[in-house]
Design an enzyme around this catalytic site. Structure first.
Site, PDB file in Angstrom:
ATOM      1  N   SER A   1       0.850  -1.188   0.000  1.00  0.00           N
ATOM      2  CA  SER A   1       0.000   0.000   0.000  1.00  0.00           C
ATOM      3  C   SER A   1       0.884   1.235   0.000  1.00  0.00           C
ATOM      4  O   SER A   1       2.022   1.193   0.482  1.00  0.00           O
ATOM      5  CB  SER A   1      -0.890   0.012   1.250  1.00  0.00           C
ATOM      6  OG  SER A   1      -1.541   1.253   1.421  1.00  0.00           O
TER       7      SER A   1
ATOM      8  N   TYR B   1      -1.496  -1.184  10.296  1.00  0.00           N
ATOM      9  CA  TYR B   1      -1.621  -1.336   8.847  1.00  0.00           C
ATOM     10  C   TYR B   1      -0.434  -0.698   8.128  1.00  0.00           C
ATOM     11  O   TYR B   1       0.207  -1.328   7.281  1.00  0.00           O
ATOM     12  CB  TYR B   1      -2.927  -0.703   8.374  1.00  0.00           C
ATOM     13  CG  TYR B   1      -3.171  -0.850   6.892  1.00  0.00           C
ATOM     14  CD1 TYR B   1      -3.659  -2.048   6.371  1.00  0.00           C
ATOM     15  CD2 TYR B   1      -2.915   0.202   6.016  1.00  0.00           C
ATOM     16  CE1 TYR B   1      -3.885  -2.187   5.005  1.00  0.00           C
ATOM     17  CE2 TYR B   1      -3.140   0.067   4.654  1.00  0.00           C
ATOM     18  CZ  TYR B   1      -3.628  -1.132   4.149  1.00  0.00           C
ATOM     19  OH  TYR B   1      -3.841  -1.273   2.810  1.00  0.00           O
TER      20      TYR B   1
END
Length: 257
Positions: free
Chosen positions: A148, A164
């Site tokens: 990401s 995350y």
């Protein structure tokens, strides 16, 4: 070799985790369109059945495998099952993931462990299993890890996703490290780094912050249902055969600012 031939995946088998919906399903559609036989895995059998019907409706070969990657001891059996039913694994797309929102000082232990287990440990254990049983013996293979743009940034106001972000930075470096170790086996490992795309993980934040996300992206848009397809085909095919250990960012330019 022609450019079209470089992108052709006919005769290849692609195992895609988290392949029943969202980004995983989009990538499965793309690889299937280019000729790959698809093996998709996810936790929920009903979602897998729906995805299989969708992909078969597009004319693609697909097998489904119900599996919870957080149960690490099931990974060898998953690989057994894929090899029994599909015969090979040429392309591995580690896409399954999790997130959890909480302030860092209040972040629950179980949340940290869940995110790290699914986003970092499971991809490593599955990739290790596929590499040592399939890709290393035959001297070739292609691994893609969904990371990401969060790997390269802190958390903006209103997000609070410390685990995350940390896990996706680890995923990028996992790809780089495996690429450096396994290149001599003919195995390429790259990461793909989406920005905001509609998905179960991101929809809440898009609903809450969508206008802000669009406004701060130079292309003034978030990702759509077609925007990962070209990138994953590029990484999975011989079109990128001289590329390994790299992180390919698809975020409309948001990480530039």
């Amino acid at each position: 070799m022609s450019v079209k031939a470089l992108f052709n995946l006919t005769g290849k088998t692609a195992l895609i985790t988290g392949g029943s919906r969202g980004l995983g399903l989009q990538m499965a559609e793309a690889l299937g369109e280019m000729g790959a036989r698809l093996a998709i895995t996810a936790r929920k059998s009903d979602e897998l059945a729906e995805a299989k019907a969708h992909l078969q409706g597009l004319g693609y070969q697909v097998e489904t495998f119900t599996n919870d990657l957080q149960k690490f001891d099931t990974i060898p059996a998953l690989v057994d099952d894929v090899l029994t039913r599909c015969g090979d694994i040429d392309i591995l797309v580690n896409n399954a993931g999790a997130t959890w929102g909480a302030k860092a000082e209040e972040y629950p232990d179980e949340a940290w462990n869940k995110v790290m287990n699914l986003n970092v440990s499971a991809p490593f254990f599955l990739t290790r299993e596929v590499a040592r049983r399939v890709m290393i013996p035959k001297g070739q293979g292609n691994v893609i890890i969904t990371a990401s743009v969060a790997a390269f940034k802190g958390t903006p106001p209103g997000m609070n996703t410390v685990a995350y972000n940390t896990s996706k930075a680890a995923a990028v470096h996992l790809a780089r490290t495996l690429a450096s170790e396994w290149g001599h086996y003919g195995i390429r490992v790259n990461s793909i780094c989406p920005g905001f795309f509609p998905s179960k993980l991101a929809n809440g934040l898009i609903d809450k912050l969508g206008d802000q996300l669009i406004a701060r992206a130079p292309l003034r848009r978030i990702g759509g249902e077609e925007d990962l397809k070209g990138a994953v085909v590029y990484l999975a095919s011989d079109a990128s055969r001289h590329m390994t250990g790299q992180a390919l960012v698809l975020d409309g330019g948001a990480s530039l600012l």
